[in-house]
Design a protein around this motif. Structure first.
Motif, PDB file in Angstrom:
ATOM      1  N   ALA A 144      -5.727   2.973   3.259  1.00 62.42           N
ATOM      2  CA  ALA A 144      -6.751   1.973   3.573  1.00 62.42           C
ATOM      3  C   ALA A 144      -7.167   1.144   2.359  1.00 62.42           C
ATOM      4  O   ALA A 144      -7.997   0.246   2.487  1.00 62.42           O
ATOM      5  CB  ALA A 144      -7.984   2.661   4.169  1.00 62.42           C
ATOM      6  N   GLU A 145      -6.589   1.414   1.207  1.00 62.95           N
ATOM      7  CA  GLU A 145      -6.958   0.686  -0.002  1.00 62.95           C
ATOM      8  C   GLU A 145      -6.539  -0.781   0.133  1.00 62.95           C
ATOM      9  O   GLU A 145      -5.442  -1.087   0.598  1.00 62.95           O
ATOM     10  CB  GLU A 145      -6.248   1.312  -1.207  1.00 62.95           C
ATOM     11  CG  GLU A 145      -6.796   0.889  -2.551  1.00 62.95           C
ATOM     12  CD  GLU A 145      -8.118   1.559  -2.893  1.00 62.95           C
ATOM     13  OE1 GLU A 145      -8.952   0.909  -3.560  1.00 62.95           O
ATOM     14  OE2 GLU A 145      -8.331   2.723  -2.478  1.00 62.95           O
ATOM     15  N   PRO A 146      -7.392  -1.707  -0.273  1.00 60.60           N
ATOM     16  CA  PRO A 146      -6.998  -3.128  -0.222  1.00 60.60           C
ATOM     17  C   PRO A 146      -5.876  -3.433  -1.203  1.00 60.60           C
ATOM     18  O   PRO A 146      -5.547  -2.617  -2.071  1.00 60.60           O
ATOM     19  CB  PRO A 146      -8.295  -3.854  -0.587  1.00 60.60           C
ATOM     20  CG  PRO A 146      -9.100  -2.854  -1.342  1.00 60.60           C
ATOM     21  CD  PRO A 146      -8.771  -1.518  -0.755  1.00 60.60           C
ATOM     22  N   ASP A 147      -5.305  -4.625  -1.076  1.00 59.70           N
ATOM     23  CA  ASP A 147      -4.158  -5.004  -1.899  1.00 59.70           C
ATOM     24  C   ASP A 147      -4.499  -5.173  -3.374  1.00 59.70           C
ATOM     25  O   ASP A 147      -3.672  -4.884  -4.248  1.00 59.70           O
ATOM     26  CB  ASP A 147      -3.552  -6.327  -1.398  1.00 59.70           C
ATOM     27  CG  ASP A 147      -2.887  -6.197  -0.047  1.00 59.70           C
ATOM     28  OD1 ASP A 147      -2.659  -5.059   0.400  1.00 59.70           O
ATOM     29  OD2 ASP A 147      -2.591  -7.250   0.558  1.00 59.70           O
ATOM     30  N   GLU A 148      -5.686  -5.685  -3.661  1.00 59.84           N
ATOM     31  CA  GLU A 148      -6.003  -6.139  -5.013  1.00 59.84           C
ATOM     32  C   GLU A 148      -5.767  -5.100  -6.110  1.00 59.84           C
ATOM     33  O   GLU A 148      -5.191  -5.434  -7.161  1.00 59.84           O
ATOM     34  CB  GLU A 148      -7.445  -6.646  -5.065  1.00 59.84           C
ATOM     35  CG  GLU A 148      -7.873  -7.160  -6.427  1.00 59.84           C
ATOM     36  CD  GLU A 148      -6.925  -8.195  -7.017  1.00 59.84           C
ATOM     37  OE1 GLU A 148      -6.718  -8.172  -8.246  1.00 59.84           O
ATOM     38  OE2 GLU A 148      -6.382  -9.023  -6.245  1.00 59.84           O
ATOM     39  N   PRO A 149      -6.201  -3.843  -5.949  1.00 60.60           N
ATOM     40  CA  PRO A 149      -5.970  -2.891  -7.039  1.00 60.60           C
ATOM     41  C   PRO A 149      -4.488  -2.710  -7.371  1.00 60.60           C
ATOM     42  O   PRO A 149      -4.148  -2.462  -8.534  1.00 60.60           O
ATOM     43  CB  PRO A 149      -6.580  -1.590  -6.498  1.00 60.60           C
ATOM     44  CG  PRO A 149      -7.582  -2.029  -5.491  1.00 60.60           C
ATOM     45  CD  PRO A 149      -6.983  -3.238  -4.853  1.00 60.60           C
ATOM     46  N   PHE A 150      -3.636  -2.846  -6.379  1.00 57.29           N
ATOM     47  CA  PHE A 150      -2.201  -2.700  -6.620  1.00 57.29           C
ATOM     48  C   PHE A 150      -1.596  -3.987  -7.168  1.00 57.29           C
ATOM     49  O   PHE A 150      -0.774  -3.951  -8.088  1.00 57.29           O
ATOM     50  CB  PHE A 150      -1.502  -2.259  -5.338  1.00 57.29           C
ATOM     51  CG  PHE A 150      -1.981  -0.934  -4.826  1.00 57.29           C
ATOM     52  CD1 PHE A 150      -1.683   0.236  -5.502  1.00 57.29           C
ATOM     53  CD2 PHE A 150      -2.778  -0.855  -3.687  1.00 57.29           C
ATOM     54  CE1 PHE A 150      -2.147   1.470  -5.057  1.00 57.29           C
ATOM     55  CE2 PHE A 150      -3.244   0.362  -3.231  1.00 57.29           C
ATOM     56  CZ  PHE A 150      -2.929   1.525  -3.919  1.00 57.29           C
ATOM     57  N   LEU A 151      -2.009  -5.126  -6.637  1.00 57.80           N
ATOM     58  CA  LEU A 151      -1.523  -6.404  -7.162  1.00 57.80           C
ATOM     59  C   LEU A 151      -1.861  -6.539  -8.644  1.00 57.80           C
ATOM     60  O   LEU A 151      -1.030  -6.980  -9.450  1.00 57.80           O
ATOM     61  CB  LEU A 151      -2.146  -7.565  -6.390  1.00 57.80           C
ATOM     62  CG  LEU A 151      -1.576  -7.896  -5.017  1.00 57.80           C
ATOM     63  CD1 LEU A 151      -2.438  -8.944  -4.338  1.00 57.80           C
ATOM     64  CD2 LEU A 151      -0.130  -8.387  -5.127  1.00 57.80           C
ATOM     65  N   ALA A 152      -3.067  -6.163  -8.996  1.00 56.43           N
ATOM     66  CA  ALA A 152      -3.509  -6.307 -10.376  1.00 56.43           C
ATOM     67  C   ALA A 152      -2.713  -5.431 -11.328  1.00 56.43           C
ATOM     68  O   ALA A 152      -2.592  -5.758 -12.524  1.00 56.43           O
ATOM     69  CB  ALA A 152      -4.995  -5.956 -10.479  1.00 56.43           C
ATOM     70  N   ARG A 153      -2.153  -4.344 -10.825  1.00 55.08           N
ATOM     71  CA  ARG A 153      -1.464  -3.404 -11.702  1.00 55.08           C
ATOM     72  C   ARG A 153       0.053  -3.569 -11.706  1.00 55.08           C
ATOM     73  O   ARG A 153       0.746  -2.831 -12.414  1.00 55.08           O
ATOM     74  CB  ARG A 153      -1.886  -1.975 -11.331  1.00 55.08           C
ATOM     75  CG  ARG A 153      -3.319  -1.717 -11.791  1.00 55.08           C
ATOM     76  CD  ARG A 153      -3.960  -0.492 -11.205  1.00 55.08           C
ATOM     77  NE  ARG A 153      -5.300  -0.336 -11.762  1.00 55.08           N
ATOM     78  CZ  ARG A 153      -6.394  -0.951 -11.293  1.00 55.08           C
ATOM     79  NH1 ARG A 153      -6.305  -1.772 -10.238  1.00 55.08           N
ATOM     80  NH2 ARG A 153      -7.572  -0.769 -11.868  1.00 55.08           N
ATOM     81  N   LEU A 154       0.559  -4.536 -10.962  1.00 55.40           N
ATOM     82  CA  LEU A 154       1.979  -4.857 -11.089  1.00 55.40           C
ATOM     83  C   LEU A 154       2.291  -5.350 -12.501  1.00 55.40           C
ATOM     84  O   LEU A 154       3.396  -5.143 -13.013  1.00 55.40           O
ATOM     85  CB  LEU A 154       2.390  -5.903 -10.052  1.00 55.40           C
ATOM     86  CG  LEU A 154       2.546  -5.385  -8.619  1.00 55.40           C
ATOM     87  CD1 LEU A 154       2.747  -6.554  -7.655  1.00 55.40           C
ATOM     88  CD2 LEU A 154       3.711  -4.402  -8.514  1.00 55.40           C
ATOM     89  N   LYS A 155       1.309  -5.989 -13.143  1.00 59.21           N
ATOM     90  CA  LYS A 155       1.504  -6.440 -14.520  1.00 59.21           C
ATOM     91  C   LYS A 155       1.719  -5.258 -15.450  1.00 59.21           C
ATOM     92  O   LYS A 155       2.523  -5.325 -16.401  1.00 59.21           O
ATOM     93  CB  LYS A 155       0.302  -7.267 -14.968  1.00 59.21           C
ATOM     94  CG  LYS A 155       0.450  -7.849 -16.367  1.00 59.21           C
ATOM     95  CD  LYS A 155       1.643  -8.787 -16.451  1.00 59.21           C
ATOM     96  CE  LYS A 155       1.730  -9.443 -17.826  1.00 59.21           C
ATOM     97  NZ  LYS A 155       2.917 -10.317 -17.943  1.00 59.21           N
ATOM     98  N   LEU A 156       1.006  -4.153 -15.214  1.00 65.14           N
ATOM     99  CA  LEU A 156       1.202  -2.959 -16.034  1.00 65.14           C
ATOM    100  C   LEU A 156       2.637  -2.468 -15.918  1.00 65.14           C
ATOM    101  O   LEU A 156       3.232  -2.015 -16.905  1.00 65.14           O
ATOM    102  CB  LEU A 156       0.245  -1.845 -15.598  1.00 65.14           C
ATOM    103  CG  LEU A 156      -1.256  -2.085 -15.758  1.00 65.14           C
ATOM    104  CD1 LEU A 156      -2.031  -0.873 -15.249  1.00 65.14           C
ATOM    105  CD2 LEU A 156      -1.613  -2.388 -17.209  1.00 65.14           C
ATOM    106  N   ILE A 157       3.191  -2.566 -14.706  1.00 60.80           N
ATOM    107  CA  ILE A 157       4.569  -2.150 -14.484  1.00 60.80           C
ATOM    108  C   ILE A 157       5.530  -3.025 -15.278  1.00 60.80           C
ATOM    109  O   ILE A 157       6.445  -2.523 -15.953  1.00 60.80           O
ATOM    110  CB  ILE A 157       4.887  -2.192 -12.976  1.00 60.80           C
ATOM    111  CG1 ILE A 157       4.132  -1.067 -12.251  1.00 60.80           C
ATOM    112  CG2 ILE A 157       6.391  -2.095 -12.729  1.00 60.80           C
ATOM    113  CD1 ILE A 157       4.242  -1.114 -10.745  1.00 60.80           C
ATOM    114  N   GLU A 158       5.325  -4.330 -15.228  1.00 62.09           N
ATOM    115  CA  GLU A 158       6.224  -5.228 -15.962  1.00 62.09           C
ATOM    116  C   GLU A 158       6.137  -4.986 -17.473  1.00 62.09           C
ATOM    117  O   GLU A 158       7.162  -5.001 -18.171  1.00 62.09           O
ATOM    118  CB  GLU A 158       5.896  -6.683 -15.645  1.00 62.09           C
ATOM    119  CG  GLU A 158       6.327  -7.114 -14.252  1.00 62.09           C
ATOM    120  CD  GLU A 158       6.510  -8.621 -14.136  1.00 62.09           C
ATOM    121  OE1 GLU A 158       7.478  -9.145 -14.721  1.00 62.09           O
ATOM    122  OE2 GLU A 158       5.677  -9.247 -13.464  1.00 62.09           O
TER     123      GLU A 158
END
Length: 226
Positions: A144-158
């Motif tokens: 149920a978590e919204p997208d934003e916390p994951f979208l914001a952390r794609l940069k950490l992955i890169e």
């Protein structure tokens, strides 16, 4: 008999030489004492003991590998603090303990995303892996978590995708694949864009992270289209 003695006795009774002697085949090398308890038995013991924050602290201090694994199923996520998470993460010495704590305890705490951010550029291999193992666990478990916390952390992955240490790059790859596997079309698209950028990189580690994720996404998309 104390709660700690009870827990250790249950672990000792469930120990198997074949498990203890086989850890190395799976890349699990630890400086802690080992008993050789199957994961299914550890989970069953945790269920029988129920949540007990004080017991988890005592189990961790025994420095038995399986006792520390048991903490994931005994500790109370509501009582786990960022300081405890950081202290335990700095004791991680293999992927097994790292992933189990992230997958079965840390991702259930209110501090999970904070610790993803804190550990993402840590110099210690298994602390840095914990950042991305925890991010993967959050993507897999918090439906149920919204997208934003994951979208914001794609940069950490890169940013971390060029870390050639085996267990870090695999953790980064796992986090990317987990985010790209969520139902959100926004996240699926964004994760695939990251994967393709990495796959086209001149850096061999980034290429591996990207290409492996691209293959996983293609396989999942093909399966969904069947």
């Amino acid at each position: 008999m104390s709660r700690l003695d009870e827990a250790l006795a249950l672990l000792e009774a469930a120990g198997e030489a074949r498990i203890r002697d086989g850890y190395g085949r799976y890349g699990i090398v630890t400086t802690n004492r080992v008993i050789g308890v199957p994961m299914g038995a550890i989970q069953a013991i945790g269920k029988a003991l129920c949540r007990d924050h004080a017991l988890a602290s005592e189990l961790w201090e025994t420095e038995f590998y399986e006792a520390r694994l048991l903490c994931a199923y005994v500790d109370d996520p509501a009582l786990v603090t960022p300081e405890q998470m950081d202290r335990w993460a700095r004791d991680f010495d293999n992927w097994g303990i790292c992933d189990t704590l992230c997958f079965a305890l840390f991702d259930r705490t209110e501090h999970a995303f904070e610790m993803v951010d804190r550990w993402a550029d840590d110099e210690a291999e298994y602390v840095k892996r914990a950042s991305f193992a925890l991010l993967a666990s959050l993507a897999l478990h918090r439906k149920a978590e919204p997208d934003e916390p994951f979208l914001a952390r794609l940069k950490l992955i890169e940013v971390a995708a060029d870390d050639g240490r085996n267990f870090v790059k695999k953790g980064v790859n796992w986090a990317l694949r987990a985010i790209g596997g969520r139902k959100s079309e926004v996240l699926r698209t964004a994760a695939r864009e990251v994967a393709h950028r990495l796959a086209a990189s001149s850096d061999k580690v980034e290429r591996w992270v990207g290409k492996d994720a691209v293959r996983a996404f293609a396989k999942a998309d093909a399966k969904a289209g069947d």
